[in-house]
Scaffold this active site. Sequence first.
Site, PDB file in Angstrom:
ATOM      1  N   LYS A  54       0.837  -1.202   0.000  1.00  0.00           N
ATOM      2  CA  LYS A  54       0.000   0.000   0.000  1.00  0.00           C
ATOM      3  C   LYS A  54       0.871   1.251   0.000  1.00  0.00           C
ATOM      4  O   LYS A  54       0.619   2.201  -0.750  1.00  0.00           O
ATOM      5  CB  LYS A  54      -0.940  -0.026   1.217  1.00  0.00           C
ATOM      6  N   GLN A  98      -4.476  -1.802   9.686  1.00  0.00           N
ATOM      7  CA  GLN A  98      -4.359  -3.107   9.038  1.00  0.00           C
ATOM      8  C   GLN A  98      -4.965  -4.213   9.907  1.00  0.00           C
ATOM      9  O   GLN A  98      -4.684  -4.313  11.092  1.00  0.00           O
ATOM     10  CB  GLN A  98      -2.882  -3.407   8.723  1.00  0.00           C
ATOM     11  N   ASP A 121     -11.365   2.246   4.083  1.00  0.00           N
ATOM     12  CA  ASP A 121     -11.656   0.810   4.029  1.00  0.00           C
ATOM     13  C   ASP A 121     -13.166   0.568   3.931  1.00  0.00           C
ATOM     14  O   ASP A 121     -13.597  -0.533   3.567  1.00  0.00           O
ATOM     15  CB  ASP A 121     -11.139   0.125   5.309  1.00  0.00           C
TER      16      ASP A 121
END
Length: 293
Positions: A54, A98, A121
């Site tokens: 990422k 994460q 997200d």
Amino acid sequence: MTAKVIDGKAFAANVRAEVAAHVARLKAEKGITPGLAVVLVGEDPASKVYVGAKDRTCQELGLHSKKITLPAETTQDELIAVVQQLNADASIHGILVQSPPPKHIDEEAVIRAIDPRKDVDGFHPENVAKLVLEDPSGFVPCTPAGCMRLLAAAGVETNGAEAVVIGRSMIVGKPMAMLLVAKNSNATVTIAHSRSKDLPAICRRADIVVAAVGRPDMVKADWIKPGAVVIDVGINRVDDATKKSGYRLTGDVDYADVAGKCSAITPVPGGVGPMTIAMLMKNTLQAARQLTE
Ligand code: NAD
């Protein structure tokens, strides 16, 4: 029948190029650089790989990237304090913690602490609601958003199609089902899960099968209606002594078996994975635009 391989790498490259062009324009016209903060708690090896990818992709596309690595013993309160600092940081438009965090941390509490306007997200309850409401100002979780983009890019007709999504997680299965049933897609959707009875028979009805389970090679050719389209979300590490790493990645679909039966299929790796990261960049661009309008 030889299945068409849905090349996620190539389609993701298109999304990345689009995002890079928009980022350059936003910088030139408004002096704004979209910024993504990725927080990693602990040492999970797969998570480290994802976070590294990422960070790298941000740099490649011209986004500002902030990688925050915290020790495994970080408390929930300490992690939430970091999230709150990022909520207040004007250079950051997207925040991602994460998954999975260490066991002593309640992931749901951390997600709720993220400003929903920065929740790229798409896991915050406000964005889950917007997905159900089909409100485009919300953030759609990156993996199912990527799957929809792959279906469109491969020219798959979703209108009136029977779709079966295997898996009911909040990260993949449920949002995937919502996207397929939405008014701009119009599929008839079944969500199957670990308690479903006769999964092979449910799958055989499907024109589109999306497998998001986490069980290597589970979906077999005799589960697939001839000519169906198969999207394999699974990323499973299986031991492989012939590899330097000692493992290889495989999906939830038995590719060699199923490819002879379906009309199109995503490979693992090189299918949904690259698209997921590309959609994260797209969501970060969307956040930067919406926050600076
Ligand atoms: P999860 O563990 O949260 O959910 C798995 C789902 O599968 C559950 O809803 C469960 O009911 C269902 N399930 C389990 N066993 C089953 C069985 N025998 N039959 C039918 N259903 C069963 O997992 P997740 O986060 O949704 O991830 C699923 C897979 O997708 C994993 O392999 C994960 O690594 C992968 N993944 C890939 C990407 C990507 O970018 N490609 C992103 C996220 C997750």
